[in-house]
Design a protein around this motif. Structure first.
Motif, short mmCIF file in Angstrom:
data_model
loop_
_atom_site.label_atom_id
_atom_site.label_comp_id
_atom_site.label_asym_id
_atom_site.label_seq_id
_atom_site.Cartn_x
_atom_site.Cartn_y
_atom_site.Cartn_z
N THR A 54 -17.58 -16.38 12.96
CA THR A 54 -16.85 -17.29 13.84
C THR A 54 -15.87 -16.45 14.66
O THR A 54 -15.65 -15.28 14.35
N ASP A 55 -15.28 -17.03 15.68
CA ASP A 55 -14.28 -16.31 16.47
C ASP A 55 -13.18 -15.82 15.53
O ASP A 55 -12.64 -16.59 14.74
N THR A 56 -12.87 -14.53 15.61
CA THR A 56 -11.97 -13.89 14.66
C THR A 56 -10.99 -12.96 15.36
O THR A 56 -11.37 -12.25 16.30
N VAL A 57 -9.75 -12.97 14.90
CA VAL A 57 -8.72 -12.06 15.40
C VAL A 57 -8.19 -11.27 14.21
O VAL A 57 -7.86 -11.85 13.18
N TYR A 58 -8.12 -9.95 14.37
CA TYR A 58 -7.56 -9.13 13.30
C TYR A 58 -6.77 -7.96 13.86
O TYR A 58 -6.94 -7.56 15.01
N LEU A 59 -5.88 -7.44 13.03
CA LEU A 59 -5.05 -6.29 13.37
C LEU A 59 -5.60 -5.08 12.64
O LEU A 59 -5.97 -5.17 11.47
N GLU A 60 -5.63 -3.95 13.33
CA GLU A 60 -6.09 -2.70 12.74
C GLU A 60 -4.98 -1.67 12.87
O GLU A 60 -4.49 -1.41 13.96
N VAL A 61 -4.55 -1.10 11.73
CA VAL A 61 -3.54 -0.04 11.73
C VAL A 61 -4.21 1.22 11.19
O VAL A 61 -4.75 1.22 10.09
N GLU A 62 -4.18 2.28 12.00
CA GLU A 62 -4.76 3.58 11.59
C GLU A 62 -3.64 4.43 11.02
O GLU A 62 -2.59 4.59 11.64
N PHE A 63 -3.86 4.97 9.83
CA PHE A 63 -2.88 5.85 9.20
C PHE A 63 -3.37 7.29 9.26
O PHE A 63 -4.56 7.56 9.12
N ARG A 64 -2.44 8.21 9.44
CA ARG A 64 -2.80 9.63 9.43
C ARG A 64 -3.40 9.99 8.08
O ARG A 64 -3.02 9.44 7.05
N LYS A 65 -4.33 10.91 8.07
CA LYS A 65 -4.97 11.26 6.81
C LYS A 65 -4.00 11.87 5.81
O LYS A 65 -4.23 11.84 4.61
N GLU A 66 -2.85 12.38 6.29
CA GLU A 66 -1.85 12.96 5.39
C GLU A 66 -0.88 11.92 4.84
O GLU A 66 -0.02 12.22 4.03
N SER A 67 -0.97 10.66 5.30
CA SER A 67 -0.02 9.64 4.88
C SER A 67 -0.06 9.44 3.36
O SER A 67 -1.12 9.41 2.76
N ARG A 68 1.14 9.32 2.77
CA ARG A 68 1.24 9.06 1.34
C ARG A 68 1.23 7.55 1.14
O ARG A 68 2.12 6.85 1.61
N MET A 69 0.24 7.06 0.40
CA MET A 69 0.11 5.62 0.18
C MET A 69 0.47 5.26 -1.25
O MET A 69 0.20 6.01 -2.18
N ASN A 70 1.06 4.09 -1.39
CA ASN A 70 1.38 3.55 -2.70
C ASN A 70 0.08 3.34 -3.47
O ASN A 70 -0.91 2.87 -2.92
N LYS A 71 0.09 3.65 -4.75
CA LYS A 71 -1.12 3.55 -5.56
C LYS A 71 -1.58 2.11 -5.78
O LYS A 71 -2.68 1.88 -6.27
N VAL A 72 -0.76 1.11 -5.41
CA VAL A 72 -1.22 -0.28 -5.53
C VAL A 72 -2.32 -0.59 -4.51
O VAL A 72 -3.07 -1.54 -4.68
N LEU A 73 -2.41 0.22 -3.44
CA LEU A 73 -3.44 0.02 -2.43
C LEU A 73 -4.71 0.75 -2.85
O LEU A 73 -4.69 1.96 -3.07
N LYS A 74 -5.79 0.00 -2.96
CA LYS A 74 -7.09 0.57 -3.35
C LYS A 74 -8.07 0.39 -2.20
O LYS A 74 -8.31 -0.73 -1.75
N ALA A 75 -8.61 1.50 -1.71
CA ALA A 75 -9.57 1.43 -0.60
C ALA A 75 -10.78 0.60 -1.00
O ALA A 75 -11.30 0.71 -2.11
N LYS A 117 17.55 -12.58 -4.37
CA LYS A 117 17.38 -11.16 -4.08
C LYS A 117 16.39 -10.89 -2.96
O LYS A 117 15.57 -11.74 -2.61
N ILE A 118 16.47 -9.67 -2.45
CA ILE A 118 15.49 -9.12 -1.52
C ILE A 118 14.75 -8.03 -2.28
O ILE A 118 15.37 -7.19 -2.93
N VAL A 119 13.42 -8.06 -2.23
CA VAL A 119 12.59 -7.06 -2.91
C VAL A 119 11.77 -6.33 -1.85
O VAL A 119 11.23 -6.96 -0.94
N ASN A 120 11.70 -5.01 -1.94
CA ASN A 120 10.85 -4.29 -1.00
C ASN A 120 9.99 -3.25 -1.71
O ASN A 120 10.32 -2.80 -2.80
N MET A 121 8.86 -2.93 -1.08
CA MET A 121 7.93 -1.95 -1.63
C MET A 121 7.36 -1.12 -0.47
O MET A 121 6.81 -1.67 0.48
N ASP A 122 7.52 0.20 -0.55
CA ASP A 122 6.89 1.08 0.43
C ASP A 122 5.40 1.15 0.14
O ASP A 122 5.00 1.48 -0.98
N LEU A 123 4.58 0.83 1.14
CA LEU A 123 3.13 0.98 0.99
C LEU A 123 2.66 2.31 1.56
O LEU A 123 1.74 2.92 1.04
#
Length: 201
Positions: A79-100, A116-122
């Motif tokens: 169906t008609d779809t809109v999405y955002l694509e963010v390209e990360f440098r191959k050297e970027s350090r990613m949080n281990k919660v993200l699984k390809a 409270k405010i909670v934040n997490m670096d991805l």
């Protein structure tokens, strides 16, 4: 436009790219191989992400996937779809919660906490920070300025963004841009979650 794929690159610098794609129903982007990860997040419609070897994942509104490196990956829209694509440098350090290759919702990666405010670096590297934050109702960040351009992606709830002396309501599914050193604040009207993409120079 029927039968068309439309894309607009909204940022590109130092191997970091951000683009918005609109795929008409029944269209696709052929599988391509990259040496870096792409984070795809669906804002409208449904997106099928597939690899050249036949693996398929379906993403609905609010869902994301981190594409694997060095694997041919394509996208198709029933169906008609809109999405955002963010390209990360191959050297970027990613949080281990993200699984390809796994479908997830950014808003579900961290909880709300009372008062409270909670934040997490991805993603965190010298040129880029990608952070998710949750705000309990009534909490917020006082006015400040960031050292680079930033995009705020509202993931859940509602907030008011103060920016350069004006107030802007923002709710889930909407996006807001800050310029480098733009004075801004965030106040949660209801419980609120957001992703912040900060490009550092």
């Amino acid at each position: 436009m029927p039968g068309c794929t439309i894309s607009k690159q909204i940022y590109h610098k130092d191997e970091i790219g951000i683009s918005v794609f609109a795929l008409a129903g029944g269209t696709s982007i052929s599988a391509e191989n990259y040496e870096y990860h792409k984070l795809l997040t669906v804002y409208d419609g449904e997106l099928e992400v597939f690899t050249a070897d036949g693996e398929k994942k379906k993403l609905s509104v609010g869902e994301s996937i981190l594409t694997p490196c060095n694997v041919s990956v394509g996208m198709a829209a029933g169906t008609d779809t809109v999405y955002l694509e963010v390209e990360f440098r191959k050297e970027s350090r990613m949080n281990k919660v993200l699984k390809a290759g796994e479908v997830f919702k950014l808003a579900e990666l961290l909880p709300y906490q009372d008062g409270k405010i909670v934040n997490m670096d991805l993603v965190n590297d010298e040129n880029l920070k990608f952070v998710i934050m949750s705000f309990d109702e009534g909490t917020g960040l006082s006015e400040h300025a960031a050292p680079g351009e930033a995009l705020v992606f509202a993931l859940d709830g509602e907030a008011v963004i103060g920016y350069e002396g004006k107030e802007y309501a923002i709710k889930a599914g909407e996006t807001f841009k800050f310029d480098k050193l733009g004075r801004h604040s965030v106040t949660a009207v209801k419980k609120f979650k957001m992703a912040l993409l900060l490009v550092l120079e």
